[in-house]
Design a protein around this motif. Sequence first.
Motif, PDB file in Angstrom:
ATOM      1  N   PHE A 179      -7.809   1.798  -6.645  1.00 16.83           N
ATOM      2  CA  PHE A 179      -6.466   2.112  -7.239  1.00 16.83           C
ATOM      3  C   PHE A 179      -6.317   0.751  -7.988  1.00 16.83           C
ATOM      4  O   PHE A 179      -6.027   0.264  -9.804  1.00 16.83           O
ATOM      5  CB  PHE A 179      -4.972   2.514  -6.070  1.00 16.83           C
ATOM      6  N   GLU A 180      -6.757  -0.042  -7.394  1.00 18.73           N
ATOM      7  CA  GLU A 180      -6.507  -1.489  -7.531  1.00 18.73           C
ATOM      8  C   GLU A 180      -7.657  -1.541  -9.246  1.00 18.73           C
ATOM      9  O   GLU A 180      -7.163  -1.995 -10.416  1.00 18.73           O
ATOM     10  CB  GLU A 180      -7.193  -2.491  -7.148  1.00 18.73           C
ATOM     11  N   PHE A 181      -8.557  -1.038  -8.925  1.00 16.40           N
ATOM     12  CA  PHE A 181      -9.911  -0.504 -10.435  1.00 16.40           C
ATOM     13  C   PHE A 181      -8.790   0.019 -11.363  1.00 16.40           C
ATOM     14  O   PHE A 181      -8.702  -0.611 -12.825  1.00 16.40           O
ATOM     15  CB  PHE A 181     -11.061  -0.136  -9.326  1.00 16.40           C
ATOM     16  N   MET A 182      -8.444   1.144 -10.995  1.00 12.55           N
ATOM     17  CA  MET A 182      -7.392   1.708 -12.417  1.00 12.55           C
ATOM     18  C   MET A 182      -5.684   0.761 -12.959  1.00 12.55           C
ATOM     19  O   MET A 182      -6.080   1.137 -14.040  1.00 12.55           O
ATOM     20  CB  MET A 182      -7.073   3.269 -11.326  1.00 12.55           C
ATOM     21  N   LEU A 183      -5.522  -0.074 -12.049  1.00 12.08           N
ATOM     22  CA  LEU A 183      -4.641  -1.238 -12.183  1.00 12.08           C
ATOM     23  C   LEU A 183      -5.262  -1.715 -12.873  1.00 12.08           C
ATOM     24  O   LEU A 183      -4.179  -2.723 -14.277  1.00 12.08           O
ATOM     25  CB  LEU A 183      -3.943  -1.054 -10.969  1.00 12.08           C
ATOM     26  N   GLY A 184      -6.051  -2.830 -12.481  1.00 14.92           N
ATOM     27  CA  GLY A 184      -6.293  -3.696 -13.045  1.00 14.92           C
ATOM     28  C   GLY A 184      -7.107  -2.919 -14.877  1.00 14.92           C
ATOM     29  O   GLY A 184      -6.701  -3.959 -15.673  1.00 14.92           O
TER      30      GLY A 184
ATOM     31  N   GLY B  10       0.854  -5.799 -12.965  1.00 11.84           N
ATOM     32  CA  GLY B  10       0.968  -6.810 -12.784  1.00 11.84           C
ATOM     33  C   GLY B  10       1.150  -7.276 -10.627  1.00 11.84           C
ATOM     34  O   GLY B  10       0.007  -7.946 -10.055  1.00 11.84           O
ATOM     35  N   TRP B  11       2.179  -7.018 -11.170  1.00  5.78           N
ATOM     36  CA  TRP B  11       2.650  -7.628  -9.827  1.00  5.78           C
ATOM     37  C   TRP B  11       2.301  -6.501  -8.025  1.00  5.78           C
ATOM     38  O   TRP B  11       1.833  -7.070  -7.684  1.00  5.78           O
ATOM     39  CB  TRP B  11       3.902  -7.043  -9.259  1.00  5.78           C
ATOM     40  N   LEU B  12       1.437  -5.608  -8.438  1.00  3.68           N
ATOM     41  CA  LEU B  12       1.657  -4.283  -7.480  1.00  3.68           C
ATOM     42  C   LEU B  12       0.333  -4.641  -7.414  1.00  3.68           C
ATOM     43  O   LEU B  12      -0.426  -4.783  -6.377  1.00  3.68           O
ATOM     44  CB  LEU B  12       1.689  -2.830  -7.897  1.00  3.68           C
ATOM     45  N   PHE B  13      -0.725  -5.378  -8.218  1.00  3.53           N
ATOM     46  CA  PHE B  13      -2.370  -5.350  -8.407  1.00  3.53           C
ATOM     47  C   PHE B  13      -1.851  -6.644  -7.810  1.00  3.53           C
ATOM     48  O   PHE B  13      -2.951  -6.890  -6.399  1.00  3.53           O
ATOM     49  CB  PHE B  13      -2.793  -5.091  -9.612  1.00  3.53           C
TER      50      PHE B  13
ATOM     51  N   VAL C  16       1.671  -1.190  -0.406  1.00  2.00           N
ATOM     52  CA  VAL C  16      -0.142   0.267   0.460  1.00  2.00           C
ATOM     53  C   VAL C  16       1.541   1.233   0.287  1.00  2.00           C
ATOM     54  O   VAL C  16       0.399   2.544  -0.711  1.00  2.00           O
ATOM     55  CB  VAL C  16      -0.910   0.036   1.545  1.00  2.00           C
ATOM     56  N   THR C  17       2.369   1.263   0.990  1.00  2.00           N
ATOM     57  CA  THR C  17       2.925   2.275   0.566  1.00  2.00           C
ATOM     58  C   THR C  17       3.636   2.331  -0.474  1.00  2.00           C
ATOM     59  O   THR C  17       3.094   3.668  -1.022  1.00  2.00           O
ATOM     60  CB  THR C  17       3.671   2.545   1.538  1.00  2.00           C
ATOM     61  N   VAL C  18       3.932   1.322  -1.328  1.00  2.00           N
ATOM     62  CA  VAL C  18       4.429   1.490  -2.558  1.00  2.00           C
ATOM     63  C   VAL C  18       3.486   2.521  -3.439  1.00  2.00           C
ATOM     64  O   VAL C  18       3.967   3.298  -3.879  1.00  2.00           O
ATOM     65  CB  VAL C  18       5.224  -0.082  -3.309  1.00  2.00           C
ATOM     66  N   ALA C  19       2.354   1.970  -3.907  1.00  2.00           N
ATOM     67  CA  ALA C  19       1.021   2.015  -4.314  1.00  2.00           C
ATOM     68  C   ALA C  19       0.866   3.511  -4.204  1.00  2.00           C
ATOM     69  O   ALA C  19       0.587   4.247  -5.032  1.00  2.00           O
ATOM     70  CB  ALA C  19      -0.378   1.835  -4.095  1.00  2.00           C
TER      71      ALA C  19
END
Length: 134
Positions: free
Chosen positions: A76-81, A111-114, A17-20
């Motif tokens: 943010f997961e939605f944006m990454l997806g 993908g890794w961050l997701f 979460v910090t990285v994201a």
Amino acid sequence: MRAELEPLAEGERPTAVTVAAIVAFLLAAANLIAYVAGMKIDGERPAIAGIVVYEALLLAAAYGMWRALYWAVLGFEFMLGFLIVILALLLIRASNMQAVGVVLAIGIPAGWLFWKLIRAMARIQMPDRPSARS
């Protein structure tokens, strides 16, 4: 699987979460810098309304993730997806190795961050320790 998760301690924020949060902030800053520098896409400047909306979404996500808020990580997961789907479509159309390299250079870390954020979201959502619920 969920029983093995440790709930977050007070003030704790998972590393993913910090990285994201940092990635979202850096993307917002890079987009703003590119727009101010006069960057063009297909020979035209992007509409300011689109830039403002995208900046607002990224900054809200960065702020929310910095505070380890579930809604921000989910957004943010939605944006990454969405990014990963677009990159997969671009990979199908890639006409040279440079295009493949660019898509993979963005898609693999995305993908890794997701993937890492999924477990973090489960930890954020936990109200207390499962063993303490007796």
